[in-house]
Design an enzyme around this catalytic site. Sequence first.
Site, mmCIF file in Angstrom:
data_model
loop_
_atom_site.group_PDB
_atom_site.id
_atom_site.type_symbol
_atom_site.label_atom_id
_atom_site.label_comp_id
_atom_site.label_asym_id
_atom_site.label_seq_id
_atom_site.Cartn_x
_atom_site.Cartn_y
_atom_site.Cartn_z
ATOM 1 C CD GLU A 20 -3.100 -0.865 0.160
ATOM 2 O OE1 GLU A 20 -3.102 0.147 -0.556
ATOM 3 O OE2 GLU A 20 -3.941 -1.774 0.044
ATOM 4 N NE ARG A 61 -3.832 2.933 -0.878
ATOM 5 C CZ ARG A 61 -5.081 2.847 -0.446
ATOM 6 N NH1 ARG A 61 -5.725 3.932 -0.090
ATOM 7 N NH2 ARG A 61 -5.688 1.688 -0.338
ATOM 8 C CG ASP A 109 -5.690 -7.241 -7.745
ATOM 9 O OD1 ASP A 109 -4.632 -7.461 -7.135
ATOM 10 O OD2 ASP A 109 -6.615 -6.549 -7.263
ATOM 11 C CD GLU A 136 -10.802 -1.795 -8.505
ATOM 12 O OE1 GLU A 136 -11.973 -1.484 -8.164
ATOM 13 O OE2 GLU A 136 -9.820 -1.627 -7.755
HETATM 14 C C1 DMJ Z 1 -6.309 0.418 -5.144
HETATM 15 O O1 DMJ Z 1 -5.565 0.747 -4.032
HETATM 16 C C2 DMJ Z 1 -5.482 -0.231 -6.190
HETATM 17 O O2 DMJ Z 1 -6.128 -0.154 -7.396
HETATM 18 C C3 DMJ Z 1 -5.176 -1.652 -5.876
HETATM 19 O O3 DMJ Z 1 -4.452 -2.275 -6.909
HETATM 20 C C4 DMJ Z 1 -6.431 -2.419 -5.647
HETATM 21 N N1 DMJ Z 1 -7.358 -1.776 -4.799
HETATM 22 C C5 DMJ Z 1 -7.495 -0.369 -4.712
HETATM 23 C C6 DMJ Z 1 -8.745 0.188 -5.338
HETATM 24 O O4 DMJ Z 1 -9.836 -0.584 -5.331
#
Ligand code: DMJ
Length: 634
Positions: A261, A265, A394, A528
Amino acid sequence: HSTQTLSPLKGKMPVATLLPFTATPNRKSASPTSFRLTEKFILLLVFSAFITLCFGAIFFLPDSSKLLSGVFFHSSAVETNTHTGPDSSDAGSAGNDDRLLAKIKKDHEKALLEAKDTLQKLPDVIQNDILADKAKVTKESMGKGAKDGNNLPFIEYHRPPGATGLEPQDPETRERRAKIKEMMKHAWDSYKQYAWGSNELRPVSKHGHSSNLFGSIKGATIVDALDTLYIMEMFEEFDAATDWVEKSLDFNVNAEVSVFEVNIRFVGGLLSAYYLSGKEVFRRKAVELGEKLLPAFKTPTGIPWALLNLKSGIGRNWPWASGGSSILAEYGTLHLEFMHLSRLSGNSEFAQKVMNIRKVLNRLEKPQGLYPNYLNPNSGQWGQHHVSVGGLGDSFYEYLLKAWLMSDKTDEEGKKMYYDALQAIETNLMRKSTNGLTYIAEWKGGLLEHKMGHLTCFAGGMIALGADGAPGDKTGHQMEQAAEIARTCHESYARTTLKLGPEAFRFDGGVEAIATRQNEKYFILRPEVIETYMYMWRFTHDPKYREWGWEAVQALEQHCRVDGGYSGIRDVYASSPNYDDVQQSFYLAETLKYLYLLFSEDDHLPFEHWVFNTEAHPLPVIRKDKTDRPNEVE
Ligand code: DMJ
């Protein structure tokens, strides 16, 4: 010694004894008392002039030390020189001179040979030697300062194309784009008013909110929103955010953070802010944070821990993750940022760390060609055989493709891994419902769970982005798959009461694209589905994608907008929203950015120059031919 013993010598010694040539010949008495005062004075003057001359000769003559050593220490000086030479056992100054001459001759010949060697080298080889020397000097010059990110190599900054965009031609699109900007303003202003400096905003109760994902690092919304503010040309807000980063963003915290995270971010947000604005503070902060994340890789395999204490450098994994495993989507989503960190810091360690992750993965046997979500960083063995293109898996797939694109299509390994993985996903996980909706299920030890997460919906955009490079003439096929996934995800929105999609929807028990479990009915402002609309719009210009995006905007305005910002909702099938009271930082970083780009022209952050990290932070393509390098490190 008493004064009495000394005084006769000092006071009564005849000066003539000391200086016989200065005495007057006619003088009867040689006693010093017989000199006249002027004579004494002259004698004193002559004496001091003589002393001065002697000292002058020693200290003020040019190169006096060499003169002295030449005169007094000649032989020992030559010995010192010859100690490392082959003739060191010879003695005597004549022999030493010969040896000295021989050595000079030898050095001379050696230098000539080296020069000849260099001249015989191909220009390419010479160029490489120069580059290697330069890199070495750069690395050395960074010294200790680079460790804390304060002494980075000089980089000439050039803004990559498309950082901001022109107004769309079509009036309706222009208006919609302006509306998205207004939404961003509301989200930002509310955060600023009620939660400035906190990680996120609680828009209903109107105060700050901090998730433990960031430990005690603060300001997630500020860093996540920087690039969105920039591309929307909200420069006043961008400057206020920059000022906060400069003065208050602090990574010297004694707290445990999520490596993934913080990377996507904070590191991602800072990198994008740097590439868009050219402000050094962002490069410095990104590298500083990157350095702090490096201890996470101290595991027997180099597969990083999920959690890291930034002060102690001690890492561990989530207690719930299969047998102490690291998570595929976490350790597999560092590549883009770390490649840029190496580029901007001149420190290759970042790149080495993420390349090693690939090595570990490539040595492992993959069940049906699939990548399980869990991998033990100590043993280097897979944990439970669970596979997902949604949560836990993912962005690993996303980063394989994007690593190849970001490398100007030179990262062949990333490319192969991506297309091989996609093939395995298509074979084992992709299915069509009775009524023709394509979905990507979850795989548990060979059994399928017919559920698709909101998170999985990003795959439509990813498959579209990769379709162009698909091997074996599969471009058209993959574009169709992408379009079908976009349609399915749109259905998951359309089939709810509030027209916003649930966290997960199922294709079993007689339902299609509907959440059946209460704990899967929430919507937390995730991006998404809109992300996939944006990619599909760019590649097809089919107006339905803008329409679907606009439907989502209306639903967000109607159900998520509150006086103090935007809130997630607990049940998208309820007749009215029940707020979760969190304005997620990714709402500003991703959801609003993708919406804005959906209603922008294609030359705004064009795909040939920019790649979006998984938090929608744009990173420039690193050009292989160096002609279009936005920022030159080498
Ligand atoms: C985001 O922090 C990023 O896209 C991450 O890869 C997956 N989840 C959240 C948003 O849903």
